[in-house]
Design a protein around this motif. Structure first.
Motif, PDB file in Angstrom:
ATOM      1  N   LEU A  20       0.517  -1.035   0.056  1.00 50.94           N
ATOM      2  CA  LEU A  20       0.021   0.010  -0.012  1.00 50.94           C
ATOM      3  C   LEU A  20       0.775   1.253  -0.202  1.00 50.94           C
ATOM      4  CD1 LEU A  20      -2.727   1.348   0.407  1.00 50.94           C
ATOM      5  CD2 LEU A  20      -2.650   1.039   2.866  1.00 50.94           C
ATOM      6  N   ASN A  21       0.644   2.158  -0.982  1.00 56.09           N
ATOM      7  CA  ASN A  21       1.389   3.417  -1.055  1.00 56.09           C
ATOM      8  C   ASN A  21       0.187   4.466  -1.209  1.00 56.09           C
ATOM      9  OD1 ASN A  21       4.562   2.830  -1.521  1.00 56.09           O
ATOM     10  ND2 ASN A  21       3.318   1.661  -2.917  1.00 56.09           N
ATOM     11  N   LEU A  22       0.361   5.272  -0.006  1.00 57.10           N
ATOM     12  CA  LEU A  22      -0.878   6.219   0.055  1.00 57.10           C
ATOM     13  C   LEU A  22      -0.415   7.453   0.780  1.00 57.10           C
ATOM     14  CD1 LEU A  22      -4.095   6.590   0.055  1.00 57.10           C
ATOM     15  CD2 LEU A  22      -3.851   5.596   2.363  1.00 57.10           C
ATOM     16  N   THR A  23      -0.782   8.616   0.390  1.00 57.13           N
ATOM     17  CA  THR A  23      -0.535   9.810   0.683  1.00 57.13           C
ATOM     18  C   THR A  23      -1.667  10.836   1.233  1.00 57.13           C
ATOM     19  OG1 THR A  23       1.514   9.992  -0.442  1.00 57.13           O
ATOM     20  CG2 THR A  23       0.671  11.961   0.552  1.00 57.13           C
ATOM     21  N   VAL A  24      -1.916  11.372   2.439  1.00 57.64           N
ATOM     22  CA  VAL A  24      -3.089  12.195   2.701  1.00 57.64           C
ATOM     23  C   VAL A  24      -2.237  13.253   3.145  1.00 57.64           C
ATOM     24  CG1 VAL A  24      -4.871  12.463   4.216  1.00 57.64           C
ATOM     25  CG2 VAL A  24      -4.440  10.108   3.502  1.00 57.64           C
ATOM     26  N   SER A  25      -2.785  14.445   2.548  1.00 47.11           N
ATOM     27  CA  SER A  25      -2.271  15.760   2.807  1.00 47.11           C
ATOM     28  C   SER A  25      -2.731  16.277   4.139  1.00 47.11           C
ATOM     29  CB  SER A  25      -2.498  16.731   1.727  1.00 47.11           C
ATOM     30  OG  SER A  25      -1.860  16.245   0.468  1.00 47.11           O
ATOM     31  N   GLU A  26      -2.032  17.382   4.646  1.00 50.00           N
ATOM     32  CA  GLU A  26      -2.749  18.096   6.010  1.00 50.00           C
ATOM     33  C   GLU A  26      -3.798  18.690   5.707  1.00 50.00           C
ATOM     34  OE1 GLU A  26      -0.810  21.090   9.375  1.00 50.00           O
ATOM     35  OE2 GLU A  26       0.263  20.658   7.605  1.00 50.00           O
ATOM     36  N   GLY A  27      -4.897  18.702   6.639  1.00 52.63           N
ATOM     37  CA  GLY A  27      -6.172  19.224   6.468  1.00 52.63           C
ATOM     38  C   GLY A  27      -7.136  18.793   5.639  1.00 52.63           C
ATOM     39  N   THR A  28      -6.816  17.285   5.138  1.00 52.99           N
ATOM     40  CA  THR A  28      -7.464  16.584   4.218  1.00 52.99           C
ATOM     41  C   THR A  28      -8.456  15.739   4.929  1.00 52.99           C
ATOM     42  OG1 THR A  28      -6.125  16.834   2.236  1.00 52.99           O
ATOM     43  CG2 THR A  28      -7.614  14.963   2.134  1.00 52.99           C
ATOM     44  N   VAL A  29      -9.721  15.604   4.336  1.00 51.06           N
ATOM     45  CA  VAL A  29     -10.466  14.366   4.816  1.00 51.06           C
ATOM     46  C   VAL A  29     -10.438  13.434   3.750  1.00 51.06           C
ATOM     47  CG1 VAL A  29     -12.878  13.729   5.524  1.00 51.06           C
ATOM     48  CG2 VAL A  29     -11.906  16.089   6.213  1.00 51.06           C
ATOM     49  N   PHE A  30      -9.843  12.100   4.138  1.00 48.12           N
ATOM     50  CA  PHE A  30      -9.587  11.071   3.078  1.00 48.12           C
ATOM     51  C   PHE A  30     -10.459  10.004   3.394  1.00 48.12           C
ATOM     52  CE2 PHE A  30      -7.596   7.484   1.249  1.00 48.12           C
ATOM     53  CZ  PHE A  30      -7.195   7.820   0.111  1.00 48.12           C
ATOM     54  N   GLY A  31     -11.284   9.529   2.282  1.00 44.90           N
ATOM     55  CA  GLY A  31     -12.118   8.386   2.741  1.00 44.90           C
ATOM     56  C   GLY A  31     -11.611   7.182   2.194  1.00 44.90           C
ATOM     57  N   PHE A  32     -11.695   5.926   2.986  1.00 44.38           N
ATOM     58  CA  PHE A  32     -10.820   4.954   2.775  1.00 44.38           C
ATOM     59  C   PHE A  32     -12.192   4.046   2.408  1.00 44.38           C
ATOM     60  CE2 PHE A  32      -7.198   1.818   3.905  1.00 44.38           C
ATOM     61  CZ  PHE A  32      -6.724   1.986   2.858  1.00 44.38           C
ATOM     62  N   VAL A  33     -12.416   3.416   1.062  1.00 47.02           N
ATOM     63  CA  VAL A  33     -13.846   2.487   0.643  1.00 47.02           C
ATOM     64  C   VAL A  33     -13.225   1.186   0.434  1.00 47.02           C
ATOM     65  CG1 VAL A  33     -15.792   2.335  -0.750  1.00 47.02           C
ATOM     66  CG2 VAL A  33     -14.437   4.775  -0.406  1.00 47.02           C
ATOM     67  N   GLY A  34     -13.939   0.296   0.767  1.00 49.14           N
ATOM     68  CA  GLY A  34     -13.860  -1.158   0.723  1.00 49.14           C
ATOM     69  C   GLY A  34     -14.796  -1.874   1.389  1.00 49.14           C
ATOM     70  N   GLN A  35     -14.948  -3.317   0.844  1.00 45.44           N
ATOM     71  CA  GLN A  35     -15.834  -4.246   1.496  1.00 45.44           C
ATOM     72  C   GLN A  35     -15.049  -4.816   2.748  1.00 45.44           C
ATOM     73  OE1 GLN A  35     -15.830  -6.871  -2.110  1.00 45.44           O
ATOM     74  NE2 GLN A  35     -18.144  -5.950  -2.603  1.00 45.44           N
ATOM     75  N   ASN A  36     -15.920  -5.651   3.577  1.00 46.60           N
ATOM     76  CA  ASN A  36     -15.437  -6.141   4.785  1.00 46.60           C
ATOM     77  C   ASN A  36     -14.245  -6.998   4.121  1.00 46.60           C
ATOM     78  OD1 ASN A  36     -17.031  -4.800   6.376  1.00 46.60           O
ATOM     79  ND2 ASN A  36     -18.823  -6.586   6.406  1.00 46.60           N
ATOM     80  N   GLY A  37     -13.126  -7.008   5.032  1.00 41.65           N
ATOM     81  CA  GLY A  37     -11.724  -7.732   4.629  1.00 41.65           C
ATOM     82  C   GLY A  37     -11.015  -7.238   3.575  1.00 41.65           C
ATOM     83  N   ALA A  38     -11.188  -6.024   3.089  1.00 43.02           N
ATOM     84  CA  ALA A  38     -10.388  -5.609   2.071  1.00 43.02           C
ATOM     85  C   ALA A  38      -9.115  -5.035   2.442  1.00 43.02           C
ATOM     86  CB  ALA A  38     -11.162  -4.386   1.455  1.00 43.02           C
ATOM     87  N   GLY A  39      -8.828  -4.818   4.003  1.00 47.09           N
ATOM     88  CA  GLY A  39      -7.970  -4.316   4.455  1.00 47.09           C
ATOM     89  C   GLY A  39      -7.678  -3.019   5.134  1.00 47.09           C
ATOM     90  N   LYS A  40      -9.015  -2.608   5.240  1.00 46.55           N
ATOM     91  CA  LYS A  40      -9.193  -1.047   5.980  1.00 46.55           C
ATOM     92  C   LYS A  40      -8.658  -1.062   7.210  1.00 46.55           C
ATOM     93  CE  LYS A  40     -13.352  -0.443   4.990  1.00 46.55           C
ATOM     94  NZ  LYS A  40     -13.791  -2.164   4.772  1.00 46.55           N
ATOM     95  N   SER A  41      -9.192  -1.941   8.228  1.00 50.53           N
ATOM     96  CA  SER A  41      -8.915  -1.943   9.619  1.00 50.53           C
ATOM     97  C   SER A  41      -7.513  -2.476   9.633  1.00 50.53           C
ATOM     98  CB  SER A  41      -9.958  -3.103  10.289  1.00 50.53           C
ATOM     99  OG  SER A  41     -11.332  -2.392  10.313  1.00 50.53           O
ATOM    100  N   THR A  42      -7.114  -3.235   9.006  1.00 52.91           N
ATOM    101  CA  THR A  42      -5.647  -3.652   8.995  1.00 52.91           C
ATOM    102  C   THR A  42      -4.542  -2.319   9.072  1.00 52.91           C
ATOM    103  OG1 THR A  42      -5.940  -5.807   8.205  1.00 52.91           O
ATOM    104  CG2 THR A  42      -3.628  -5.061   8.116  1.00 52.91           C
ATOM    105  N   THR A  43      -5.001  -1.487   7.866  1.00 52.06           N
ATOM    106  CA  THR A  43      -4.240  -0.315   7.585  1.00 52.06           C
ATOM    107  C   THR A  43      -4.250   0.683   8.926  1.00 52.06           C
ATOM    108  OG1 THR A  43      -4.701  -0.714   5.210  1.00 52.06           O
ATOM    109  CG2 THR A  43      -3.908   1.570   6.178  1.00 52.06           C
TER     110      THR A  43
END
Length: 310
Positions: A20-43
């Protein structure tokens, strides 16, 4: 503000998070979308310093999460998808407990707790026991808990999960207010329309892989690999079907009722205009020629099905 570099988590032969390569800039609201088991909670657990990656790394506010976990915890507020609350506490006592855990003085806690309860619309419940609160109120109380030490970054894992429509709206309004306060927020959900409304950027993750990132419009463009077009003709349906089948950018031509023809189109907008002009020149009796509008959720379901087949 948030950056992951080749972040990977494996459990034996199973890969929960894949490069996973991801960048979230300061002051941003970033939405992480995925089905259950996609890797969201692990991240999110890795970002919250609760889990070590197999390899790769992550940075928050310039701090490497695996090397400076204590410093990272001072700048993040983490709200997990499943959380425990101390039912024997009153709402204000619950926040007081966590405030003291972060080293806030009694004076600081007495100032910030009423402010947080007001922010999450729980001022009227300050003296209520936690176990008597509704699920939506408990969710908002836990959000207040994650804000007790005024973190720069909020990591919110499915904060609207299990809430009724009214509670979802209340949670969304609170998140909008936090955005105006300059917080950097990364929030996960499988409720795509809500994320699309509140987020500056969205990332789509499936089977541990990040498959698209960008604004809502960018995501739709990245994920929608082909257009779906519906044509209506006044007569000569078979001739019209053959005409569209002969175009190399047209796939899956299907006849519908009342002179309609539906097909996928892989060409550019310019090619689509050329196709339309050619149809007129070839005497195809067109009554209408229009693309089918797809929302983000429709497109997401299509692309994740393709990932599952790969």
């Amino acid at each position: 503000m948030i950056e992951t570099v080749n972040l990977t988590k494996k459990y034996g032969a199973f890969t929960a998070l894949d490069d996973l390569n991801l960048t979230v800039s300061e002051g941003t609201v970033f939405g992480f979308v995925g089905q259950n088991g996609a890797g969201k909670s692990t991240t999110f657990q890795i970002l919250a310093t609760l889990m070590a990656p197999t390899y790769g790394t992550a940075y928050i506010n310039g701090l490497e999460v695996t090397k400076d976990p204590e410093k990272v915890r001072r700048v993040i507020g983490y709200m997990p998808d499943f959380f425990g609350v101390y039912d024997q506490f009153k709402a204000s006592e619950y926040l007081d407990f966590y405030g003291s855990s972060y080293g806030l003085s009694q004076r600081e806690r007495s100032e910030v707790i009423p402010q947080l309860l007001e922010l999450v619309n729980l001022s009227h419940k300050h003296d209520s026991y936690v176990d008597l609160l509704s699920r939506g109120m408990k969710q908002r109380l836990c959000l207040a808990r994650s804000l007790i030490h005024d973190p720069k970054v909020l990591i919110l894992d499915e904060p609207a999960s299990g809430l009724d429509p009214r509670a979802r709206i209340e949670m969304r309004e609170i998140l909008k207010e936090l955005k105006t306060m300059g917080k950097t927020i990364i929030i996960s959900s499988h409720i795509l329309p809500e994320l699309a409304e509140m987020c500056d950027e969205i990332g789509v993750i499936d089977h541990g892989k990040l498959i698209a990132t960008g604004s809502v419009s960018d995501i739709q463009e990245q994920l929608q690999q082909q257009k779906e077009i519906v044509v209506t003709v006044s007569r000569e349906l078979e001739k019209s079907v053959r005409f569209f089948e002969d175009d190399p950018d047209v796939i899956n031509v299907q006849k519908g009722p009342n002179g309609t023809i539906q097909f996928g189109y892989k060409g550019s907008d310019e090619k689509q205009q050329v196709l339309l002009k050619k149809a007129v020149l070839d005497d195809i009796p067109l009554l209408s020629f229009r693309p089918i509008e797809k929302n983000l959720e429709d497109v997401f379901m299509e692309i994740t099905k393709e990932v599952e087949k790969a």
